[in-house]
Design an enzyme around this catalytic site. Sequence first.
Site, PDB file in Angstrom:
ATOM      1  N   ASN A 160      19.759  51.165  74.732  1.00 54.49           N
ATOM      2  CA  ASN A 160      20.367  52.565  75.085  1.00 54.49           C
ATOM      3  C   ASN A 160      19.446  53.548  75.168  1.00 54.49           C
ATOM      4  O   ASN A 160      18.129  53.522  74.766  1.00 54.49           O
ATOM      5  CB  ASN A 160      21.197  53.083  74.017  1.00 54.49           C
ATOM      6  CG  ASN A 160      22.177  54.409  74.076  1.00 54.49           C
ATOM      7  OD1 ASN A 160      22.163  54.674  75.252  1.00 54.49           O
ATOM      8  ND2 ASN A 160      22.219  55.005  73.103  1.00 54.49           N
TER       9      ASN A 160
ATOM     10  N   SER B 211      13.900  58.857  74.162  1.00 50.77           N
ATOM     11  CA  SER B 211      13.749  57.678  73.454  1.00 50.77           C
ATOM     12  C   SER B 211      14.529  56.259  73.924  1.00 50.77           C
ATOM     13  O   SER B 211      15.642  56.534  74.689  1.00 50.77           O
ATOM     14  CB  SER B 211      14.250  57.570  72.123  1.00 50.77           C
ATOM     15  OG  SER B 211      13.631  58.676  71.471  1.00 50.77           O
TER      16      SER B 211
ATOM     17  N   HIS C 279      18.417  57.847  75.074  1.00 49.27           N
ATOM     18  CA  HIS C 279      18.706  58.826  74.470  1.00 49.27           C
ATOM     19  C   HIS C 279      17.870  60.108  74.679  1.00 49.27           C
ATOM     20  O   HIS C 279      16.617  59.862  74.526  1.00 49.27           O
ATOM     21  CB  HIS C 279      18.824  58.572  72.766  1.00 49.27           C
ATOM     22  CG  HIS C 279      19.596  59.664  72.086  1.00 49.27           C
ATOM     23  ND1 HIS C 279      20.649  59.930  72.295  1.00 49.27           N
ATOM     24  CD2 HIS C 279      18.883  60.441  71.350  1.00 49.27           C
ATOM     25  CE1 HIS C 279      21.072  60.884  71.312  1.00 49.27           C
ATOM     26  NE2 HIS C 279      20.008  61.541  70.711  1.00 49.27           N
TER      27      HIS C 279
ATOM     28  N   ASP D 282      22.331  49.206  67.599  1.00 55.58           N
ATOM     29  CA  ASP D 282      22.830  48.509  66.366  1.00 55.58           C
ATOM     30  C   ASP D 282      24.397  49.233  66.033  1.00 55.58           C
ATOM     31  O   ASP D 282      24.689  49.708  66.916  1.00 55.58           O
ATOM     32  CB  ASP D 282      21.940  48.537  65.212  1.00 55.58           C
ATOM     33  CG  ASP D 282      21.641  49.913  64.637  1.00 55.58           C
ATOM     34  OD1 ASP D 282      22.312  50.799  64.955  1.00 55.58           O
ATOM     35  OD2 ASP D 282      21.057  50.014  63.689  1.00 55.58           O
TER      36      ASP D 282
ATOM     37  N   ASP E  27      22.677  55.788  67.417  1.00 54.19           N
ATOM     38  CA  ASP E  27      21.490  55.940  67.829  1.00 54.19           C
ATOM     39  C   ASP E  27      20.358  55.834  66.562  1.00 54.19           C
ATOM     40  O   ASP E  27      19.209  56.119  66.413  1.00 54.19           O
ATOM     41  CB  ASP E  27      21.180  57.361  68.262  1.00 54.19           C
ATOM     42  CG  ASP E  27      22.169  57.632  69.522  1.00 54.19           C
ATOM     43  OD1 ASP E  27      22.314  56.903  70.429  1.00 54.19           O
ATOM     44  OD2 ASP E  27      22.780  58.740  69.494  1.00 54.19           O
TER      45      ASP E  27
HETATM   46  C1  GAR Z   1      20.770  60.682  79.595  1.00 52.22           C
HETATM   47  O1  GAR Z   1      20.021  61.563  79.357  1.00 52.22           O
HETATM   48  C2  GAR Z   1      21.121  60.132  78.493  1.00 52.22           C
HETATM   49  O2  GAR Z   1      19.988  59.477  77.713  1.00 52.22           O
HETATM   50  C3  GAR Z   1      22.167  60.362  77.852  1.00 52.22           C
HETATM   51  O3  GAR Z   1      22.967  60.710  78.951  1.00 52.22           O
HETATM   52  C4  GAR Z   1      22.379  61.344  79.993  1.00 52.22           C
HETATM   53  C5  GAR Z   1      22.893  60.392  81.156  1.00 52.22           C
HETATM   54  O4  GAR Z   1      22.324  60.763  82.563  1.00 52.22           O
HETATM   55  N1  GAR Z   1      22.918  59.530  76.955  1.00 52.22           N
HETATM   56  C6  GAR Z   1      23.363  60.177  75.681  1.00 52.22           C
HETATM   57  O5  GAR Z   1      23.334  61.234  75.264  1.00 52.22           O
HETATM   58  C7  GAR Z   1      23.771  58.965  74.751  1.00 52.22           C
HETATM   59  N2  GAR Z   1      23.929  59.475  73.538  1.00 52.22           N
HETATM   60  P1  GAR Z   1      22.659  60.057  83.687  1.00 52.22           P
HETATM   61  O6  GAR Z   1      24.023  59.818  83.974  1.00 52.22           O
HETATM   62  O7  GAR Z   1      22.215  61.087  85.083  1.00 52.22           O
HETATM   63  O8  GAR Z   1      21.683  58.974  83.773  1.00 52.22           O
END
Ligand code: GAR
Length: 197
Positions: free
Chosen positions: A106, A135, A108, A140, A144
């Site tokens: 994932n 990150s 983050h 798991d 996160d």
């Molecule tokens: C990214 O920043 C990703 O890390 C986050 O959503 C965004 C997706 O951007 N994910 C989370 O916050 C998960 N907890 P994208 O759709 O433009 O790739």
Amino acid sequence: MLKLVVLISGGGSNLRALLEAAYDAEYPARVVAVGADRDADGLEHAEAYGIPTFSVPFTSFPDRAAWGDELLAQVLGWQPDLVVLSGFMRLVPPRVVQALSPHLINTHPAYLPEFPGAHGVRDALAAGVDQTGASVIVVDDGVDSGPILAQRRIPVLPGDDESSLHDRIKLVERELLVQTVLDVANGTIDLEQESHA
Ligand code: GAR
């Protein structure tokens, strides 16, 4: 060649970076399918690269477990070596994590374990920190909380709002994600070992 299934919920800019990287014949991974839990705009990036897409809408199922079972069936149908949650904004049920672990990673938008959860960028701004980060982790059963595979610090600049900060974080996330998948593919990162460390 590492076979990837990527799961998204939104615009899919990180997915696009992975698709661009994997378009290079030298890159040792290929995206074989892209899935979403809703009608995600980012699916169009997959379509532009001729990559099959699937959708398992959360709202079409009676509960999270039933949704997760269908999601898992769809993912496994592509026989991936690695599943990438890239802006996938739903908690994956334990049964799905167990079935895919540790081959489930994932991205983050924070320097974990700082600011986990759905609002990593907003929470960092609200805390008034002068640096946050990006990150890539192994998923798991927690939120996160899995082993960290790659991360980098990013300064919070005066005048940053959630959008400007998130845009800068995503630039770094893309690099980390493309590098992490490369490292998994060439064996520099051993996910089995990382998840038992
Ligand atoms: C990214 O920043 C990703 O890390 C986050 O959503 C965004 C997706 O951007 N994910 C989370 O916050 C998960 N907890 P994208 O759709 O433009 O790739």
